[in-house]
Design an enzyme around this catalytic site. Sequence first.
Site, PDB file in Angstrom:
ATOM      1  N   GLU A  51       0.846  -1.193   0.000  1.00  0.00           N
ATOM      2  CA  GLU A  51       0.000   0.000   0.000  1.00  0.00           C
ATOM      3  C   GLU A  51       0.884   1.247   0.000  1.00  0.00           C
ATOM      4  O   GLU A  51       2.022   1.209   0.489  1.00  0.00           O
ATOM      5  CB  GLU A  51      -0.886  -0.027   1.259  1.00  0.00           C
ATOM      6  CG  GLU A  51      -1.784   1.187   1.400  1.00  0.00           C
ATOM      7  CD  GLU A  51      -2.842   1.040   2.485  1.00  0.00           C
ATOM      8  OE1 GLU A  51      -2.810   0.035   3.231  1.00  0.00           O
ATOM      9  OE2 GLU A  51      -3.712   1.935   2.576  1.00  0.00           O
ATOM     10  N   ASN A 210     -12.168  -1.251  -1.022  1.00  0.00           N
ATOM     11  CA  ASN A 210     -11.457  -1.850   0.109  1.00  0.00           C
ATOM     12  C   ASN A 210     -12.166  -1.436   1.386  1.00  0.00           C
ATOM     13  O   ASN A 210     -12.450  -0.248   1.591  1.00  0.00           O
ATOM     14  CB  ASN A 210     -10.008  -1.325   0.154  1.00  0.00           C
ATOM     15  CG  ASN A 210      -9.319  -1.689   1.466  1.00  0.00           C
ATOM     16  OD1 ASN A 210      -8.902  -2.835   1.654  1.00  0.00           O
ATOM     17  ND2 ASN A 210      -9.229  -0.750   2.397  1.00  0.00           N
ATOM     18  N   GLU A 211     -12.457  -2.408   2.235  1.00  0.00           N
ATOM     19  CA  GLU A 211     -13.130  -2.134   3.508  1.00  0.00           C
ATOM     20  C   GLU A 211     -14.233  -1.090   3.276  1.00  0.00           C
ATOM     21  O   GLU A 211     -14.275  -0.029   3.909  1.00  0.00           O
ATOM     22  CB  GLU A 211     -12.121  -1.703   4.577  1.00  0.00           C
ATOM     23  CG  GLU A 211     -11.110  -2.809   4.859  1.00  0.00           C
ATOM     24  CD  GLU A 211     -10.262  -2.631   6.122  1.00  0.00           C
ATOM     25  OE1 GLU A 211     -10.290  -1.553   6.736  1.00  0.00           O
ATOM     26  OE2 GLU A 211      -9.577  -3.615   6.492  1.00  0.00           O
ATOM     27  N   TYR A 287      -6.908  -9.153  11.280  1.00  0.00           N
ATOM     28  CA  TYR A 287      -5.637  -8.858  11.954  1.00  0.00           C
ATOM     29  C   TYR A 287      -5.713  -9.383  13.378  1.00  0.00           C
ATOM     30  O   TYR A 287      -6.741  -9.251  14.049  1.00  0.00           O
ATOM     31  CB  TYR A 287      -5.384  -7.351  12.012  1.00  0.00           C
ATOM     32  CG  TYR A 287      -5.040  -6.730  10.671  1.00  0.00           C
ATOM     33  CD1 TYR A 287      -3.757  -6.796  10.173  1.00  0.00           C
ATOM     34  CD2 TYR A 287      -6.013  -6.083   9.911  1.00  0.00           C
ATOM     35  CE1 TYR A 287      -3.429  -6.235   8.945  1.00  0.00           C
ATOM     36  CE2 TYR A 287      -5.701  -5.518   8.684  1.00  0.00           C
ATOM     37  CZ  TYR A 287      -4.401  -5.597   8.205  1.00  0.00           C
ATOM     38  OH  TYR A 287      -4.078  -5.039   6.987  1.00  0.00           O
ATOM     39  N   GLU A 340      -6.129  -9.248   3.439  1.00  0.00           N
ATOM     40  CA  GLU A 340      -5.282  -8.593   4.458  1.00  0.00           C
ATOM     41  C   GLU A 340      -5.293  -9.461   5.692  1.00  0.00           C
ATOM     42  O   GLU A 340      -6.362  -9.793   6.220  1.00  0.00           O
ATOM     43  CB  GLU A 340      -5.802  -7.190   4.811  1.00  0.00           C
ATOM     44  CG  GLU A 340      -5.575  -6.168   3.721  1.00  0.00           C
ATOM     45  CD  GLU A 340      -5.974  -4.754   4.124  1.00  0.00           C
ATOM     46  OE1 GLU A 340      -5.919  -4.430   5.329  1.00  0.00           O
ATOM     47  OE2 GLU A 340      -6.350  -3.982   3.221  1.00  0.00           O
ATOM     48  N   GLN A 389       1.898  -6.308   5.727  1.00  0.00           N
ATOM     49  CA  GLN A 389       2.183  -5.977   4.360  1.00  0.00           C
ATOM     50  C   GLN A 389       3.616  -6.401   4.058  1.00  0.00           C
ATOM     51  O   GLN A 389       4.383  -6.704   4.975  1.00  0.00           O
ATOM     52  CB  GLN A 389       2.001  -4.490   4.129  1.00  0.00           C
ATOM     53  CG  GLN A 389       0.575  -4.004   4.405  1.00  0.00           C
ATOM     54  CD  GLN A 389       0.311  -2.600   3.835  1.00  0.00           C
ATOM     55  OE1 GLN A 389       1.057  -2.052   3.048  1.00  0.00           O
ATOM     56  NE2 GLN A 389      -0.792  -2.026   4.282  1.00  0.00           N
TER      57      GLN A 389
HETATM   58  O1  AHR Z   1      -2.983  -2.585   6.302  1.00  0.00           O
HETATM   59  C1  AHR Z   1      -3.267  -1.346   6.886  1.00  0.00           C
HETATM   60  C2  AHR Z   1      -4.730  -0.970   6.772  1.00  0.00           C
HETATM   61  O2  AHR Z   1      -5.494  -1.877   7.512  1.00  0.00           O
HETATM   62  C3  AHR Z   1      -5.320  -1.041   5.391  1.00  0.00           C
HETATM   63  O3  AHR Z   1      -5.097   0.116   4.663  1.00  0.00           O
HETATM   64  C4  AHR Z   1      -6.772  -1.205   5.659  1.00  0.00           C
HETATM   65  O4  AHR Z   1      -7.438  -1.871   4.617  1.00  0.00           O
HETATM   66  C5  AHR Z   1      -6.796  -1.976   6.977  1.00  0.00           C
HETATM   67  O5  AHR Z   1      -7.708  -1.437   7.846  1.00  0.00           O
END
Ligand code: AHR
Length: 549
Positions: A51, A210-211, A287, A340, A389
């Site tokens: 990103e 995205n999201e 995450y 992600e 990432q």
């Molecule tokens: O990876 C960092 C951020 O986390 C990304 O931009 C977003 O999609 C997620 O919330």
Amino acid sequence: MKRREFLSTTLAVAAAGALSRPTRAAEGLVEVLLDEPIGEIAPELHGQFTEHIGEVVYGGIWVGEDSTVPNIGGIRKALVERLRQLRVPVIRWPGGCFADTYNWRDGIGPRAQRPVRTNFWDNTAQLREAPAGPEKYDPNTFGTAEFMRFCRLCGAQPYVAVNVRSQTPLDFDEWVEYCNSPAGSTTLARTRAGDGSDGPYNVLYWGIGNESWGCGGHFQPEEYSVEFRRFTVYVPDYGLKLRFIACGPGADWRNPATSWTRGFLENIVAKNPRILDTIYGLSMHYYCGTTGKGDSLDFTTDDWYEALWQADAMDPLITQHWLAMGDYDKDRKVKLVVDEWGAWHRSPVLGSEYLFSYIPSMRDALVTAITLDAFNRHAEKLAMCNDAQLVNNINTLFLAVEDRFVVTPIFHVFDMYKSHQGGRSVRVVCDAPTIPVRPAETAGNTHAEKEGRSLWGLGGSASLHGKTLVITVVNTSASESRETEVSLRGGSAKSAQATVLATSDIHAHNDFEHPDGVQPKAVPAEVSGSHFTWTFPPASVTKLELQLS
Ligand code: AHR
């Protein structure tokens, strides 16, 4: 023959620090059921995510053609070499949240003439402290042509995230035209030629927002389903079957809610069920870690187990969302895409401009191995996954500051696990003493969440590649090795190679001063037959590659 009987009679494995004791009952079991195939492990499950955030693109990937850092046309050479080593299959770009603010036209044409724009992440407190630089004011020197070149150098497919929040379907159509229209056919094809590629890039993977429930527009699922339709009907395809990936949920171990997944699919099929033929995948983000609270290197044993326990939630999250998808997609046309994932700890450590960067440790290596094993066990449901990432950010494989470059323990796990790519996942059953997971305040647990949790002691996955069987196993115990009976149901080994990632300190890591703090070791193994014992060291990731007779 009963399990305990053959333990005392069958062949053993001799390995460094792993001598078998056939007369003693093993305390762990890893059983591989060769006749119970799950599905093919798409190489794309080992994808990466990049990103325009912090020092991922500028500094991490792009150093510039005039840089003293060794580069290939501006792209960091050491990074390309390592990604080729990993056989990286697919790379996602340009975001993340950044994607829904990105005007792709800013990143085409002569680099010197491209506009400088305020980056989405400039709003964060951390970057406000940082000096002005490309992570705050994006110079757009890394645009579509540079990303495509990066992918080609690495041998990866590009996966492009489309701006749904602040651009239109026409902008998207024209981005596809810039990327995929035949040489010389359109004005944008000629612009592309000027940017270095006469021929089309033939980009297949397109993420539609995205999201979109969050930074991508704060949509309701029914609103997003309308946007998805607007963006994906009548896109110029230039003879390709484009692979559209719809925005899915932000999954959370605290609340595995499937409401976005259900809301989106219910609304999209209500208009026309045949739209399922055009949805290649539904994305999911997950995450784990100690976001904002816990340090990546200064953690307790309780924090260790907490993070691994959270990582393990990937497995039920996949199942829950897959089950929800099945209510609307009976023929299972749409696969899950976990685009992600990773462990997220407190940052920064490399400097305020290195947004969301931390130094990963063995804990993050085990998070990664637990996650990749879960992907293998759900191979039939997953089309693609992308680590968040690639460099200098969250679950990073590399740290790169100017000419300093180091691989993290996470890189080593990807390197070990690449042997699974393209294999046929087969079922694995593991058994070992479980470990209580006590409260870790850094994880933000509520009182109710602290009670009665436990983590398995051994877990893993396996894949078949002709006569080669690859088994990967994680021992989560921070202190105990596990003498384990390995049993092959429906097969027999004639030779083996073992690779072990283990350290005596769970905080072990690599940094610029100690690039080899964590490294996998090849361990000699003499194996034959259907049963053998193996001792998995504490806090370890092990790969056994067996040649079957
Ligand atoms: O990876 C960092 C951020 O986390 C990304 O931009 C977003 O999609 C997620 O919330």
